[in-house]
Design an enzyme around this catalytic site. Sequence first.
Site, mmCIF file in Angstrom:
data_model
loop_
_atom_site.group_PDB
_atom_site.id
_atom_site.type_symbol
_atom_site.label_atom_id
_atom_site.label_comp_id
_atom_site.label_asym_id
_atom_site.label_seq_id
_atom_site.Cartn_x
_atom_site.Cartn_y
_atom_site.Cartn_z
ATOM 1 N N PRO A 2 0.834 -1.221 0.000
ATOM 2 C CA PRO A 2 0.000 0.000 0.000
ATOM 3 C C PRO A 2 0.864 1.265 0.000
ATOM 4 O O PRO A 2 1.856 1.338 0.724
ATOM 5 C CB PRO A 2 -0.787 -0.112 1.307
ATOM 6 C CG PRO A 2 -0.681 -1.541 1.719
ATOM 7 C CD PRO A 2 0.606 -2.050 1.169
ATOM 8 N N GLU A 3 0.482 2.216 -0.841
ATOM 9 C CA GLU A 3 1.179 3.499 -0.928
ATOM 10 C C GLU A 3 0.211 4.602 -0.499
ATOM 11 O O GLU A 3 -0.871 4.311 0.007
ATOM 12 C CB GLU A 3 1.694 3.716 -2.358
ATOM 13 C CG GLU A 3 2.562 2.550 -2.843
ATOM 14 C CD GLU A 3 3.054 2.721 -4.277
ATOM 15 O OE1 GLU A 3 3.134 3.868 -4.749
ATOM 16 O OE2 GLU A 3 3.366 1.711 -4.916
#
Length: 291
Positions: A2-3
Amino acid sequence: MPELPEVETIRRDLLPLLRGRAFIHVWVSPEAPRLVQAVPAGRPACRTGRQAPTAADFARLLSGRRVEDISRRGKFLVFHLCGGLYLLVHLRMTGALLHRPLGAPPDRYVRAVLSLDDGSELRFSDLRKFGALWLVPDPSPVLGRLGPEPLDGGLTPSLLRELTARRRAPIKSVLLDQRALAGLGNIYVDEALFAAGLHPQRPASSLSDSEVERLHEAIGRVLTAALDDRGASFRDYVDASGRKGRHQFRVQVFRRTGEPCYVCSREIARVKVAGRSSHFCPRCQRLERGL
Ligand SMILES: [Zn+2]
């Protein structure tokens, strides 16, 4: 992994559900000994960070705390708790924060369950077990030195120029460096470089002023589109309800190796930069300095 858009989607989901709620019971799996990482308040600070608190300490200190706010810094979620404590969460590779109502069926790979005073549960699920939780009186030692946030107006073209001008490393490496710019990872760096027409191996310092401006605009545009799509789910990412994002269907280059570029039809290529697979269009993304 996840960014920024994925972590921000989770933050926006959780804030209205959790604000004002209190944790009443906390369970940490004995099979996840590295999950709780910080030294809890009331213990002498451990500079090496190697001395992890026990899950029992973590549960005792967190129980009864009310959530006042949830913010995000880079890829960290920061829960502001009453009494001046902060719960920090980093999802790393496969972590997910799931909010489930009372009586919801069990989820897979749950490493911690934080029960709330309305009967709902916040479950930390993590297949690979790289995710981490910290409970600290001050978030800054955990966050470390993080660069500016790309979406809050703090990142101007001139600041991006400063961040790149002195770095001879490939632009891809600089954008991945959380100390230079917070929140970007492999997906959105590849997408932003395509949108700006820049080859991932270009030395950062070789960018012209107009290229820096294009990159600045591309970073904002790519992240905003991904937020609108509630993130990208190439493998494991799900939001706080367990649903996948949609941005994986709209990427231009990421993991499209061998497929035609949507702009020029040339095959998308892949090259390793800073140990990471980098996807790019050999025709649209210039390796030489441009205007
Ligand atoms: Zn192309």
